[in-house]
Design an enzyme around this catalytic site. Structure first.
Site, PDB file in Angstrom:
ATOM      1  N   ARG A   1      -2.391 -18.677   3.633  1.00 24.43           N
ATOM      2  CA  ARG A   1      -2.750 -20.068   3.373  1.00 24.43           C
ATOM      3  C   ARG A   1      -1.894 -21.059   4.154  1.00 24.43           C
ATOM      4  O   ARG A   1      -2.393 -22.071   4.638  1.00 24.43           O
ATOM      5  CB  ARG A   1      -2.628 -20.333   1.865  1.00 24.43           C
ATOM      6  CG  ARG A   1      -3.065 -21.731   1.451  1.00 24.43           C
ATOM      7  CD  ARG A   1      -3.267 -21.828  -0.043  1.00 24.43           C
ATOM      8  NE  ARG A   1      -2.076 -21.363  -0.764  1.00 24.43           N
ATOM      9  CZ  ARG A   1      -2.008 -21.294  -2.088  1.00 24.43           C
ATOM     10  NH1 ARG A   1      -3.063 -21.618  -2.813  1.00 24.43           N
ATOM     11  NH2 ARG A   1      -0.904 -20.876  -2.677  1.00 24.43           N
TER      12      ARG A   1
ATOM     13  N   HIS B   1      -3.922   7.429  -7.968  1.00 31.65           N
ATOM     14  CA  HIS B   1      -3.234   8.480  -7.214  1.00 31.65           C
ATOM     15  C   HIS B   1      -3.381   9.860  -7.853  1.00 31.65           C
ATOM     16  O   HIS B   1      -3.781  10.830  -7.206  1.00 31.65           O
ATOM     17  CB  HIS B   1      -1.741   8.154  -7.094  1.00 31.65           C
ATOM     18  CG  HIS B   1      -1.451   6.869  -6.409  1.00 31.65           C
ATOM     19  ND1 HIS B   1      -2.243   6.348  -5.419  1.00 31.65           N
ATOM     20  CD2 HIS B   1      -0.435   5.974  -6.567  1.00 31.65           C
ATOM     21  CE1 HIS B   1      -1.730   5.207  -4.986  1.00 31.65           C
ATOM     22  NE2 HIS B   1      -0.643   4.964  -5.679  1.00 31.65           N
TER      23      HIS B   1
ATOM     24  N   ARG C   1       4.284  -6.691   5.693  1.00 36.87           N
ATOM     25  CA  ARG C   1       5.583  -6.555   6.360  1.00 36.87           C
ATOM     26  C   ARG C   1       6.176  -5.160   6.195  1.00 36.87           C
ATOM     27  O   ARG C   1       6.793  -4.619   7.101  1.00 36.87           O
ATOM     28  CB  ARG C   1       6.550  -7.613   5.809  1.00 36.87           C
ATOM     29  CG  ARG C   1       6.233  -9.025   6.300  1.00 36.87           C
ATOM     30  CD  ARG C   1       7.212 -10.068   5.823  1.00 36.87           C
ATOM     31  NE  ARG C   1       6.941 -10.455   4.444  1.00 36.87           N
ATOM     32  CZ  ARG C   1       7.745 -10.184   3.415  1.00 36.87           C
ATOM     33  NH1 ARG C   1       8.850  -9.491   3.605  1.00 36.87           N
ATOM     34  NH2 ARG C   1       7.435 -10.588   2.209  1.00 36.87           N
TER      35      ARG C   1
ATOM     36  N   LEU D   1       3.247  -6.295   1.492  1.00 41.47           N
ATOM     37  CA  LEU D   1       2.552  -5.095   1.957  1.00 41.47           C
ATOM     38  C   LEU D   1       2.410  -5.103   3.476  1.00 41.47           C
ATOM     39  O   LEU D   1       2.629  -4.082   4.139  1.00 41.47           O
ATOM     40  CB  LEU D   1       1.179  -4.985   1.292  1.00 41.47           C
ATOM     41  CG  LEU D   1       0.318  -3.810   1.748  1.00 41.47           C
ATOM     42  CD1 LEU D   1       0.968  -2.486   1.379  1.00 41.47           C
ATOM     43  CD2 LEU D   1      -1.090  -3.891   1.147  1.00 41.47           C
TER      44      LEU D   1
ATOM     45  N   LYS E   1      -1.537  11.060   2.989  1.00 42.75           N
ATOM     46  CA  LYS E   1      -0.341  11.873   3.179  1.00 42.75           C
ATOM     47  C   LYS E   1      -0.698  13.226   3.795  1.00 42.75           C
ATOM     48  O   LYS E   1      -1.711  13.824   3.461  1.00 42.75           O
ATOM     49  CB  LYS E   1       0.388  12.064   1.850  1.00 42.75           C
ATOM     50  CG  LYS E   1       1.015  10.770   1.315  1.00 42.75           C
ATOM     51  CD  LYS E   1       1.763  11.014   0.038  1.00 42.75           C
ATOM     52  CE  LYS E   1       2.402   9.725  -0.480  1.00 42.75           C
ATOM     53  NZ  LYS E   1       3.441   9.213   0.440  1.00 42.75           N
TER      54      LYS E   1
ATOM     55  N   GLY F   1      -3.274 -12.022   3.728  1.00 41.49           N
ATOM     56  CA  GLY F   1      -1.967 -11.676   3.180  1.00 41.49           C
ATOM     57  C   GLY F   1      -1.068 -11.163   4.281  1.00 41.49           C
ATOM     58  O   GLY F   1      -0.191 -10.335   4.054  1.00 41.49           O
ATOM     59  N   GLY F   2      -1.291 -11.672   5.494  1.00 41.33           N
ATOM     60  CA  GLY F   2      -0.599 -11.167   6.686  1.00 41.33           C
ATOM     61  C   GLY F   2       0.889 -11.458   6.721  1.00 41.33           C
ATOM     62  O   GLY F   2       1.596 -10.909   7.571  1.00 41.33           O
ATOM     63  N   THR F   3       1.377 -12.341   5.827  1.00 37.22           N
ATOM     64  CA  THR F   3       2.819 -12.605   5.752  1.00 37.22           C
ATOM     65  C   THR F   3       3.428 -11.990   4.488  1.00 37.22           C
ATOM     66  O   THR F   3       4.615 -12.174   4.226  1.00 37.22           O
ATOM     67  CB  THR F   3       3.101 -14.122   5.747  1.00 37.22           C
ATOM     68  OG1 THR F   3       2.455 -14.712   4.598  1.00 37.22           O
ATOM     69  CG2 THR F   3       2.561 -14.778   7.012  1.00 37.22           C
TER      70      THR F   3
END
Length: 494
Positions: free
Chosen positions: A51, A242, A24, A22, A184, A17-19
């Site tokens: 892909r 969270h 970017r 999340l 955090k 999912g490098g493009t």
């Protein structure tokens, strides 16, 4: 005061999912900041995977555009940017087929002796196929880790199935289930406040604490993600991960050390101690709401049903819960949990409300002390105390705060949570990541609430955008003590 920068060992970060959004918005800027601070060694590589094939040059241009979009101009150092872009490579690879996997294996062969981290910044339905192909193509070394993003399931059954899929290929100690809230600065400072100071821990129980509030408020709505959000809702999206993690850090016993499993063992005990909420009491201890059109910080904004395809949706955008931790330390102390979209402002904080003094000698009621731990924005801690109002004449009391806003106390940039967590993976430090049994125990508590809501004919309570949620949330916190209120004044840190 400056932070001590320690260079980590050489690594290859492979981002599936490098493009994507999340990568970017968060991952690439976080890694750039660590490079800017000199924490990334020369040999390290960042390998984007998705892909659709593209060249390294094209990917580097995408990375550059992402950094320019999500960093301040003064953070862009030309020399560091060139160094960072030179670390970035791209491999076109299909998670569900053979396409591209030999290319990824060949790329990784050059770094076979380095730490290897696979980051799954994809939809959860691809976790299994990606992990299967990683195993099938012998890409796992002794120094390999895998990072799994939320959501980890939509209920207990699907969470177990996802954990099984990843666990077939990776050992539990190699799996890093990320929750960026745990990265955090203020969340970790909660541990320091409690366990590094003799002041608070003796008072940290039902003898001195009246109640605890945890608020995670967003001023934004679903922002183009309406159809995805409509399958999730606030309980799954925020409370299950969270907010329950924040509750654990407030309520946990002192671990024997800061070892990852020692910390996570204590958090698990809290989750197991949560009083179950079933259909018999769900209407008295939970409130769910859905925002209508209104006015907030953005101006005039639409209602939730205007932003989703299902115009009769009962998906909640607001949740308030009275939770109880059933053990000796916390018996009788309610934990009020609240989260929602399109609320009055964006803020996340924990309020520890101490009990009132047993008797006032001042001829007036004396407000109780409060410890306010702000997670975002303007991270910091305030302890509200009563003092004499300065000046001649009678003795008048005034409520003031001992203030430790981190930006003022430490003249250093406050790093984004992902910066810490991404390199914790490289270090092999799993303290701030969730273990499988934690995730599944959280779902065990959440599932009955979801089921009770599903079986109910009641729709979520409407609330105006720009407000603090439905009126029923106020009734919830007043049910035990009529004068008890949500700490909305404290949300402005006045």
């Amino acid at each position: 005061m400056t932070s001590r920068i320690i260079v980590v060992d050489p690594f290859d970060y492979v981002v599936f999912g490098g493009t994507g959004d999340l990568a970017r918005r968060k991952l690439l800027p976080a890694l750039y900041h660590r490079d800017l601070d000199g924490q990334i060694p020369d040999e390290a590589r960042i390998i984007g995977v998705s892909r659709k094939p593209q060249s390294d040059k094209a990917y580097r241009e995408l990375v550059k555009e992402a950094l320019e979009a999500h960093l301040k101009p003064e953070e862009m150092d030309k020399k560091v940017l060139q160094r960072f872009l030179a670390r970035c490579f791209f491999v076109g690879c299909d998670a569900t087929s053979e396409a591209g996997w030999p290319d990824l294996a060949a790329t990784l062969e050059a770094g076979k002796d380095r730490i290897r981290a696979f980051y799954l910044a994809t939809s959860p339905d691809l976790f299994g196929p990606i992990c299967d192909n990683i195993g099938k193509h012998n890409l796992i070394t002794e120094q390999t880790r895998v990072v799994v993003e939320k959501p980890l399931g939509k209920d207990l059954a699907s969470a177990k199935a996802t954990n099984d899929e990843v666990g077939r290929i990776f050992k539990e100690e190699q799996i890093y289930r990320i929750d960026h809230y745990l990265g955090k600065e203020t969340v970790q400072n909660l541990m320091a406040l409690r366990f590094a100071n003799a002041l608070f821990e003796p008072l940290w129980d039902n003898a001195y604490i009246d109640h605890v509030q945890i608020t995670v408020a967003e001023s934004l709505g679903v922002e183009g993600r309406g159809d995805y959000y409509d399958t999730s809702g606030a309980l799954r999206d925020m409370v299950q991960n969270h907010i329950l993690q924040l509750l654990c850090l407030v309520a946990m016993e002192a671990p024997s050390s800061m070892d990852a499993d020692a910390v996570r063992d204590e958090k698990l005990k809290v989750l197991k101690s949560l009083k179950p909420i079933t259909d018999g009491d769900v209407n008295t201890v939970t409130v769910r709401g859905q925002y209508k059109s209104g006015v907030n910080e953005q101006g005039v904004v639409p209602g939730y049903l205007d932003e989703v395809s299902n115009k009769s949706s009962k998906t909640e955008t607001f949740v308030a819960i009275k939770a109880e931790v059933g053990n000796w330390r916390w018996a009788g102390v309610p934990f009020y949990l609240r989260t929602g979209k399109r609320l009055a402002t964006r803020v996340s904080e924990i309020v520890v409300a101490f009990k009132e003094i047993p008797h006032s000698i001042f001829g007036e009621a004396v407000p109780a002390n409060e410890l306010v731990i702000r997670l975002q924005p303007d991270e910091g801690v305030k302890l509200w105390l009563m003092i004499k109002d300065p000046g001649p004449g009678g003795l008048r009391l005034k409520r003031v705060a001992l203030d430790m806003t981190f930006a003022n106390a430490f003249k250093v940039r406050n790093p984004d949570a992902y910066e810490r967590l991404l390199l914790d993976v490289v270090r092999g430090n799993a303290t701030l990541f969730m273990r499988r049994d934690e995730v599944e125990q959280a779902w065990t508590w959440i599932d009955p609430i979801l089921q009770a809501w599903k079986e109910s004919d009641k729709a979520p309570k409407p609330y105006m955008s720009g407000s603090w949620g439905p009126d029923e949330a106020r009734d919830l916190i007043r049910a035990d003590v009529p004068t008890r209120e949500w700490h909305e004044k404290s949300l402005t840190m006045e």
